[in-house]
Motif scaffolding. Sequence first.
Motif, short mmCIF file in Angstrom:
data_model
loop_
_atom_site.label_atom_id
_atom_site.label_comp_id
_atom_site.label_asym_id
_atom_site.label_seq_id
_atom_site.Cartn_x
_atom_site.Cartn_y
_atom_site.Cartn_z
N ASN A 98 -13.45 0.22 -13.88
CA ASN A 98 -14.25 1.56 -13.37
C ASN A 98 -14.25 1.47 -11.88
OD1 ASN A 98 -14.84 2.36 -15.82
ND2 ASN A 98 -17.08 1.37 -15.96
N GLU A 99 -14.53 0.25 -10.94
CA GLU A 99 -14.58 0.19 -9.73
C GLU A 99 -13.04 0.35 -8.98
OE1 GLU A 99 -17.40 0.73 -7.86
OE2 GLU A 99 -18.59 0.85 -9.92
N GLN A 100 -12.15 -0.34 -9.65
CA GLN A 100 -10.97 -0.63 -9.14
C GLN A 100 -9.77 -0.07 -9.85
OE1 GLN A 100 -11.54 -5.15 -8.79
NE2 GLN A 100 -9.77 -4.86 -7.65
N GLY A 101 -10.14 0.53 -11.07
CA GLY A 101 -8.97 1.20 -11.90
C GLY A 101 -8.14 -0.19 -12.38
N ARG A 102 -8.41 -1.28 -12.41
CA ARG A 102 -7.52 -2.27 -12.93
C ARG A 102 -7.50 -2.11 -14.60
NH1 ARG A 102 -8.12 -6.70 -9.88
NH2 ARG A 102 -6.34 -7.55 -11.11
N LYS A 103 -6.65 -2.86 -15.03
CA LYS A 103 -6.25 -3.16 -16.53
C LYS A 103 -7.33 -4.19 -16.91
CE LYS A 103 -3.36 -4.31 -20.12
NZ LYS A 103 -2.01 -4.96 -20.61
N SER A 104 -8.09 -3.85 -18.05
CA SER A 104 -8.95 -5.04 -18.62
C SER A 104 -8.40 -5.56 -19.90
CB SER A 104 -10.32 -4.76 -18.87
OG SER A 104 -10.96 -5.42 -19.32
N ARG A 105 -8.06 -6.94 -19.91
CA ARG A 105 -7.45 -7.53 -21.02
C ARG A 105 -8.62 -8.10 -22.08
NH1 ARG A 105 -2.09 -9.66 -20.16
NH2 ARG A 105 -2.45 -11.41 -21.64
N GLY A 106 -10.00 -7.85 -21.47
CA GLY A 106 -11.22 -7.81 -22.41
C GLY A 106 -11.84 -9.31 -22.18
N VAL A 107 -13.07 -9.26 -22.97
CA VAL A 107 -13.89 -10.52 -22.82
C VAL A 107 -13.41 -11.26 -23.93
CG1 VAL A 107 -16.18 -11.37 -23.21
CG2 VAL A 107 -15.81 -9.27 -22.00
N GLY B 83 -15.31 11.82 1.17
CA GLY B 83 -13.77 11.41 1.93
C GLY B 83 -13.59 10.17 1.70
N GLU B 84 -14.80 9.29 2.00
CA GLU B 84 -14.54 7.74 1.91
C GLU B 84 -14.38 7.46 0.49
OE1 GLU B 84 -14.39 5.54 4.42
OE2 GLU B 84 -15.23 6.93 5.84
N GLU B 85 -14.86 7.78 -0.52
CA GLU B 85 -14.52 7.82 -1.93
C GLU B 85 -13.02 8.02 -2.40
OE1 GLU B 85 -17.10 10.11 -4.19
OE2 GLU B 85 -18.80 9.15 -3.83
N LEU B 86 -12.59 9.14 -1.82
CA LEU B 86 -11.13 9.49 -1.99
C LEU B 86 -10.26 8.48 -1.31
CD1 LEU B 86 -11.48 13.28 -1.58
CD2 LEU B 86 -10.99 12.27 -3.59
N LEU B 87 -10.57 8.14 -0.12
CA LEU B 87 -9.60 7.02 0.61
C LEU B 87 -9.45 5.54 -0.34
CD1 LEU B 87 -8.44 6.07 3.06
CD2 LEU B 87 -10.46 5.48 4.10
N PRO C 47 -2.52 0.79 1.08
CA PRO C 47 -3.57 0.29 1.69
C PRO C 47 -3.70 0.87 3.19
CG PRO C 47 -1.63 -0.88 1.41
CD PRO C 47 -1.24 0.09 0.53
N LYS C 48 -2.64 1.50 3.76
CA LYS C 48 -2.54 1.92 5.30
C LYS C 48 -3.09 3.50 5.18
CE LYS C 48 0.95 -1.03 6.92
NZ LYS C 48 2.28 -1.20 7.48
N ALA C 49 -3.44 4.08 3.86
CA ALA C 49 -3.94 5.50 4.21
C ALA C 49 -5.08 5.45 5.10
CB ALA C 49 -4.49 5.67 2.47
N SER C 50 -5.39 6.79 5.63
CA SER C 50 -6.10 7.09 6.66
C SER C 50 -6.97 8.54 6.23
CB SER C 50 -5.98 7.06 7.98
OG SER C 50 -4.68 8.06 7.96
N LEU C 51 -8.11 8.63 6.85
CA LEU C 51 -8.98 9.69 6.39
C LEU C 51 -8.90 10.72 7.87
CD1 LEU C 51 -10.58 10.80 4.13
CD2 LEU C 51 -12.82 10.01 5.68
N GLU C 52 -8.08 11.84 7.42
CA GLU C 52 -7.92 12.92 8.67
C GLU C 52 -8.70 14.07 8.47
OE1 GLU C 52 -5.27 12.21 10.93
OE2 GLU C 52 -4.85 10.31 9.73
N GLU C 53 -9.12 14.52 9.48
CA GLU C 53 -10.22 15.64 9.96
C GLU C 53 -9.32 16.80 10.33
OE1 GLU C 53 -13.41 16.50 12.98
OE2 GLU C 53 -14.20 14.84 11.32
N LEU D 64 -11.81 17.19 5.21
CA LEU D 64 -11.33 15.81 5.15
C LEU D 64 -10.28 15.75 3.96
CD1 LEU D 64 -14.61 13.79 5.53
CD2 LEU D 64 -12.92 14.27 7.20
N LYS D 65 -9.12 15.28 4.56
CA LYS D 65 -7.91 14.90 3.42
C LYS D 65 -7.46 13.50 3.90
CE LYS D 65 -6.19 19.57 4.00
NZ LYS D 65 -5.16 20.43 4.09
N VAL D 66 -7.01 12.72 2.63
CA VAL D 66 -6.38 11.51 2.94
C VAL D 66 -5.01 11.39 2.96
CG1 VAL D 66 -6.02 9.11 1.85
CG2 VAL D 66 -8.10 10.48 1.40
#
Length: 431
Positions: free
Chosen positions: A188-197, A327-331, A340-346, A281-283
């Motif tokens: 949920n936080e990283q969008g990673r693939k989980s192979r489970g517990v 905007g920070e969430e979208l970034l 990783p080098k994405a930036s928030l532009e106004e 704001l756009k990324v």
Amino acid sequence: MINIQKYLFFVMMMLFSTFSLAQKKTNFVVVLDAGHGGKDAGARGVADLEKNIALDVVLRFGAMIEKNHPDVKVVYTRKTDVFLELWERTKISNANKANLFISIHCNSAKNTSAYGTETFVMGLSRMGETDEVSRRENSVIILEKDQEKYEKFDPNDPEAVIAFEIMNATYKEQSIRFADLVEKKFVNEQGRKSRGVKQANFHVLRGNASPSVLVELGFISNYEEGTYLASDEGKQASTESLYKAFKEYKKEFDRRSGITSDSDKPKVAKETEKPLEGKVLKVKFLETTLKYTNTSPQLKGLTDVEIVQDGNKYVYYYGNTNLRSRGEELLNVVKRKGFPKASLEEFDLNKKLEGQKNYRVLFMSSNKKYKEKDDRFNGLTNVLRVKSGTMFNYYFGSDKSMNAAQKTLETVQKKGFRNAFIVTFNGEEPM
């Protein structure tokens, strides 16, 4: 044959001592174990060694807990690149009367396409895959001086299995609960693939008198995941997911213990965030001389991307908001996608281009010359045709501000031209 009476007695004593200590203890103790270390490098990844990534994440994780939870005592099995035997890690945990033991590792596989997180609790493995993981993580004992410390477990001995399950049942429910929180946060936080517990027979977990888990952050044998986990961004994101899982687990622990945390107390209503006046704001995540469509794999799954051509360059933007927090969430979303080098532009919505400069929307390119009101334009009128080499480019609209150009772009896309994009002009010539 294992003497089951001996293990039952041990379990009862362990339960009694744990209950007694719980009555006296005021602090929550978490033991953080960075897997491997020193002469034991662990898995060799595409960008770094397992021991280095694990230690870095553990130190970040511990610092985050110490900063936000003054009632928690953080104990580290190692804070530097030193070799520790598996039994020493367990001894540190038990000696500090841990409420939770977390061992951090990275996965590896011969199949370099394997990827994803997984979290293990102590148990009898029923899958060859988890057997392989436990063999790899337990293999460090060949570097240890006294291997007789580790009792050999025979899964075919019914008496041994019963004793094992009795010992394991004491903390299994809470171990699984924390493991489940960890995997959910990764997703949920990283969008990673989980192979489970999963469950496996790990020496570092077996002797712990507390809920215990072993976390595999991902496969460092996989080029993309290994590079990500070795990066500062990847380690920090993994740390934050672990911390959020810990925070939720600790809150549940306090609730069961009758402790009221600050988060349970009545909260003062937060001041409503004020939107930016006349700005959005756009990324900005990509700038290249190459033109990609909205479905190109180079955009790594980002949808509704806005493309602006400026001279011979194409600039790619994601999102559109007038709230700084959003905007920070979208970034963060874009960075997790692999930019990783994405930036928030106004952008100033009221700012207009000077002189003859204007924005137009390129919606079609063809080697054929079409008339102004061709049916292929789907009702768009006042279309500007510009020849570029052997091709003809067709543009719609003429706006002085980016805000107006965006609305024109939306109109064009609704006409069926989903890959249309904005181009900066000087008069009737593209810049």
